[in-house]
Structures are given as C-alpha cells and as structure tokens.
Design a protein around this motif. Structure first.
Motif, mmCIF file in Angstrom:
data_model
loop_
_atom_site.group_PDB
_atom_site.id
_atom_site.type_symbol
_atom_site.label_atom_id
_atom_site.label_comp_id
_atom_site.label_asym_id
_atom_site.label_seq_id
_atom_site.Cartn_x
_atom_site.Cartn_y
_atom_site.Cartn_z
ATOM 1 N N ASP A 1 -8.428 3.269 31.446
ATOM 2 C CA ASP A 1 -8.240 2.597 30.153
ATOM 3 C C ASP A 1 -8.790 1.172 30.167
ATOM 4 N N ARG B 1 -10.506 10.843 32.389
ATOM 5 C CA ARG B 1 -9.043 10.986 32.445
ATOM 6 C C ARG B 1 -8.653 12.442 32.757
ATOM 7 N N GLN C 1 -4.667 4.006 34.693
ATOM 8 C CA GLN C 1 -4.677 2.722 33.965
ATOM 9 C C GLN C 1 -6.053 2.069 34.037
ATOM 10 N N THR D 1 -14.651 8.112 29.030
ATOM 11 C CA THR D 1 -13.348 7.810 29.639
ATOM 12 C C THR D 1 -12.349 8.947 29.388
#
Lengths: 352, 352
Positions: free
Chosen positions: B345, B326, B342, B322
């Motif tokens: 996450d 990102r 978002q 992740t």
C-alpha cells in the motif's frame, strides 16, 4: 620451452572453446534485439584474440596442487577471462584507447556501428556518448557474468565462497591500482616505489595472484599465501615486460600502437628511468611528449633515448623479480612445479 | 501505516549505522592518499540520504520467512545498498546527470573537487574526463564490495552460493534494462509493453525481486518463485510511481530537478501516454522537448499536458499492479505477511 608453449597453446584452445560456448549460451538468454546485438559485440570482443594467461595460470596451479578434474577447472577459469574483459573495456574508456587486441576498443566498436548505420541500434544523439554508455554497460555485464563459472562449478560450496572472497578483494585492489594509474599520469615526480605499488595493485592482484590463489584453493591447498607471494613477483615481471613490449614490440602482436603509453602519459619503468637518469635534454623531450600527440619520428627518438639505459635497467628488474619468484616457487607446497617454473622463465622471454 | 513508517525508519537508521561502519572499515584498508580520497567520496555519496528500500525489503522478507538473526541479516542487506550505489554512479555517467540525492552526482563531485583545487588529486588534464574515470572506478569498487556482506555472513555456505547466483543474474538483467533504457531514449515509437519490459529488467529484478528472493533464501524458504512474482509486480508499481514523482514531486525530496527525465528523453508511462493519446499539438510540443533543453515554463506546460489523462492512467496502472501484488503475496508461503502487505500500500501513497 617448446613443450611449455605447446601446453599453453593446447590449453588456450580448450579455454577458447569453453568461453565461446559460455557466451553463446548467455546470448541466447537475451530476449530483445538490442541486447542480442550487445552480446554479439561482447562475444566479438572476448574472442578476437588474447593470450588467456590468467585462466591458464589458474588451471596449471590447480594441476600443480594435485587437482584432477580438468574440465571443471577449465570452466572455473573462464571467470578470469570474463573479469579481464570487464576491466579492459572500462580501462579503454578511461584511457580513451581506440584499439584493443588489434581491433577497435569496445566503445569505438559501438560508435562505429551506429555511424555506419548498421546493426540494431537506432541512430540519433551523440554517437560517442552512446558508445561510451554501451561500453560501460558491456563491462558491467562481463563483471556479473564473471561470478557464474565459479558459482556453478561442481566444487564444494566452501571452496566457492573462499574463492569469491579472493575474487572480490582482487578486483577492488585492481580498481585502486587503476585510480593510482590515472592519478600518476598527471604527476611528473613518480618514483619506482610508487610505480611498483601501482602495478602490484593494478596487475599483481588479479593478473597473477588471483589465478594462482584460486587454482590452489580449488586444487585443495589449505595455505595459499606462498602462491600469493610468487604471484606478486611474477606480476611485477609481467607488467614491466608488458610496458617494454608496448613501446618496442610488434603492434600487430600487442594489438595497440607503440605510442599508446606515451600519448596517455602512462608512467612505466622506462619513462620513470629516463625522467630520473636522462640528460636534461632527454628529460625535457620526453616530458614534452608525455600525454600529448606523438609522431612516428618522436617515437623513434623516444625509443632511442630509452635504449640508453632504461631498457637495460628494466630487463634487470625483470631478472631480479623472476629470480625471486623462482625461489619462492621452489619453497611452495605445490606437488608439481614444472609448468610454473618454465612459466617464470617464459615471462622474461615472451615477445607479446 | 504509521507503524509501517516507524518500522521502516528504525530499520533505515540501523542499516545506516552498519553501512557507515562497513565503509569506514574499507576506507582504512586504502593505503595511499588518493584512494583514501576516493573512499571518502564514496562514503559521502553512499550516506548522504537514500530510502534504503532494498535492504529494508530484504530484512523484512527474511523476518517474514521466519528468520531470527536480525544483526546478521542487516549486515547481509548492505550488499543491496552497495550495488545500488554502483548502479547509480554508472547510471549518472550514462545519463549525464549532475545531481543525485540532492547533491552532486559522483563524476561531478570529483570534477568540482579538482576544479576547486582541493583534495589530494593532482590538477592538470581534462577535469571532466578525470571525473568520469573516477566515477567509473568508484562504481566498480562498490560492485566488488557488494559481494562481501553476503560472503562474510554467518549463514550456511549453500545459502550464500544460491544468493550470489541470484545476485549475479539480477545485476545482468539490470544492465540489459539499462541498455534498453538508453536505446528507447533514441526512439519515438515506444509502446507500453516495451516500457514494461524495460522496467522489469532495469528495476524489477534488482530493486524488488532480488531483495525479496534473498530475504527468502536466508530466511530458509525452499521455494522463492512466488516472491519473485510479487517482486516483479511491486517493481512495476514502484517505477511508475517513481516516474510520476520525478516529474511532479518535490525536487528537494527526490534529489533531482523535475525536468531531468524530459531533458534526457527518458521514456516513462507519462510520456508514452501523451505521445499516444495527446492532441497533435501536445504530441508535437512534447516531442520537441524530449532530449533537449527544458525551461521551467516548458515543464509547467508538460505537467499540464500530463495532467489531462497521463497521470490518471499511470495511477490506475499502479493500482492494478499493487492489487495483483497483494493477491500474489496472500498466496505466498511467508509466515508473517503484515509488513509486506502494508508496504504494498505504501508504494501507492509514497511522496518520495
């Protein structure tokens, strides 16, 4: 007729060359040994025979509409053959058929490969379920591949979108027909109307209507509805003949034992006729054999029973549908109708 | 995060409304009682739950690229959900799974329907094989349907053709991953690299890359490769989390028993970690249970073994992917990145 056969054979060979090239290219993109094995098996299955009737119909309808780019349309026509392999592999799972085109059906091919310990697939587990799983996946791979020849063709995007919509709907109809086929196996009281509905869905839409409609679209026709009507009629003639050949034909040519349909309890015009018009003894005998084990003697007797009316009746229905088809074709907007007119006759006479 | 959840839930509900409308319209075109029953079952299966992650991702990427026609893109996004149902139904046949989304898997649903003598399907024959046949056909029906939302959308034909090519290739990759998944079940010596290759194929391509790429295409992006890279990374995080939830999660929310993966012998990062790093006793115990019967006590012990390192390691890998995702997203040409940031996450924190 001789020229029709020669033309079909020449086209068949060109289609075979393109098909093999397409599949070999696909195989190169498989980047692990298991998928390489899967693609080798798919190539084996797809190239071991087959009349290529669907692609031939597409190409010839394209030509009949005035289309000129033969190479391009031969490549497009591969989508017909890929979808056919998709349906055959899944159909053989459903029908628990061991044979296809004179070799093993796909699930049997995988099952035997592991049983014999050859190839890349690891041993262990339930061989038969592994064969089924690979066949399910293999059919699905063909289904995705089948879109590509249309998507990658040099024809206008608008034609491709129109063609793919026809494609998606024809496949859906075919699955509906497949369901009906499976359900009718479990019922004894099937009449001719229901049978015709089933083959219109299962065969007509994708075997004959779809290639004709696609040939027309890529050939530049605006209105393809008359081709759909013609396709439905020759689809019926094709399927009724297929059922006769399945029971009476040379199994070396049809690639399946002649007892296949009876053993599966398949409803054909032959069995429907006997179950309606046979003597009570004949009905009882046939009913007892449908969906069960059938010896060669049983098949002899069943063929004998069918020879008393059922075959004659089926041939008459073929005559009826091809006559109608011929009339429909003559009223169509196609520029060159010669091949398709001869093809209509061929459907009556073909021996495999 | 609260606004993310609210936005996802609102979108989910709009997608559900469109999906139901689409399927009800389809059902109306089924013109025999058997196919009506089939379509009712397909509607039941498709609407009984599901996070709608794939369509949500498509819609949000479209918006993030600057796309404005929300109604049109919601309809396009149904193709993601239809293909998901296709894959789930076939997957459950392959995995012999009885449960899906808290109800019966499709083949079990049909099997039980005949066993209980309800519905339109005639009795007789092998119930289990009939269930399997209907599930095979049902999956295939979803596969054909899945093309239509794209084909019938108001977007330019060129975008549709580009999208469908992505679509066909992603499905093919997914089937390759499915084959790998099935093969790896039969092997004990699977390492993390092979596992990642398998989930890239099986999950990444169609679960995350495809909706992102399609959202980008319909949103008007020329270059979508960075979305594909991002998709691959979150696909890995998604699948590793899915495997943790499958074993440790609330089965009321995941819709499957927590013993499912173990019983099928599925390779997950959890099992791979234990088979590599566990004590010889732990390895032996897990090896003995993979692909066999598993009691609730066995599952307790397996979860305990996994708690000593495997879970922590898996969570670290999720963190790693992740984080990379990102960074990739931040370098992407998307105009509005908020939702997807978002979402990245959310993948770490989700509980089902």
């Amino acid at each position: 007729m001789l020229s029709l056969r020669r033309e079909m054979e020449e086209l068949r060979q060109r289609i075979n060359v393109s098909l093999l090239r397409f599949l070999e290219e696909k195989k190169k993109t498989a980047d692990d040994s298991y998928n390489e094995t899967l693609y080798s098996l798919l190539i084996d299955f797809a190239t071991r025979g087959g009349k290529r009737l669907r692609p031939i119909l597409l190409v010839e309808t394209y030509r009949a509409s005035g289309g000129k780019d033969l190479d391009a349309v031969i490549n497009v026509s591969l989508s017909m053959e890929l979808v056919e392999n998709y349906l055959l592999i899944h159909d053989d799972i459903i029908d628990r058929d061991d044979m296809r085109r004179g070799g093993a059906s796909f699930h049997k091919m995988v099952e035997r490969l592991i049983e014999e310990g050859g190839g890349e697939f690891p041993p262990g587990g339930d061989f038969s379920h592994f064969g089924l799983s690979c066949a399910l996946i293999g059919g699905d791979v063909f289904s995705s591949m089948a879109l590509l020849p249309i998507l990658k063709s040099p024809f206008p995007e608008q034609m491709k979108v129109r063609a793919l919509e026809e494609f998606a709907l024809a496949c859906e109809q075919c699955f509906r027909g497949e369901l009906l086929d499976v359900v009718l196996e479990r019922r004894e009281d099937v009449d001719e109307d229901e049978f015709i509905r089933m083959i219109d869905l299962k065969t007509g839409d994708y075997t004959t209507c779809l290639p004709l409609v696609l040939g027309g679209i890529f050939g530049g026709l605006e209105d393809v509805e008359v081709l759909r009507d013609y396709g439905k009629l020759i689809g019926r003639a094709f399927q009724i003949k297929d059922d006769i050949l399945g029971t009476f034909g040379d199994n070396k040519k049809t690639g399946k034992p002649t007892s296949s349909d009876i053993r599966q309890g398949k409803k054909t015009l032959l069995t429907i006729y006997v179950l309606k018009n046979g003597t009570s003894q004949e009905k009882k005998f046939l009913r007892g054999k449908l969906g069960g084990e059938v010896s060669e003697d049983d098949m002899e007797r069943i063929r004998h029973i069918m020879d008393c009316g059922a075959v004659e009746y089926s041939l008459k229905r073929i005559e009826y549908y091809t006559d109608l088809a011929r009339e429909t074709l003559l009223s169509s907007p196609l520029k060159y109708k010669n091949f398709l007119l001869q093809f209509t006759d061929y459907l009556k006479k073909r021996k495999f």
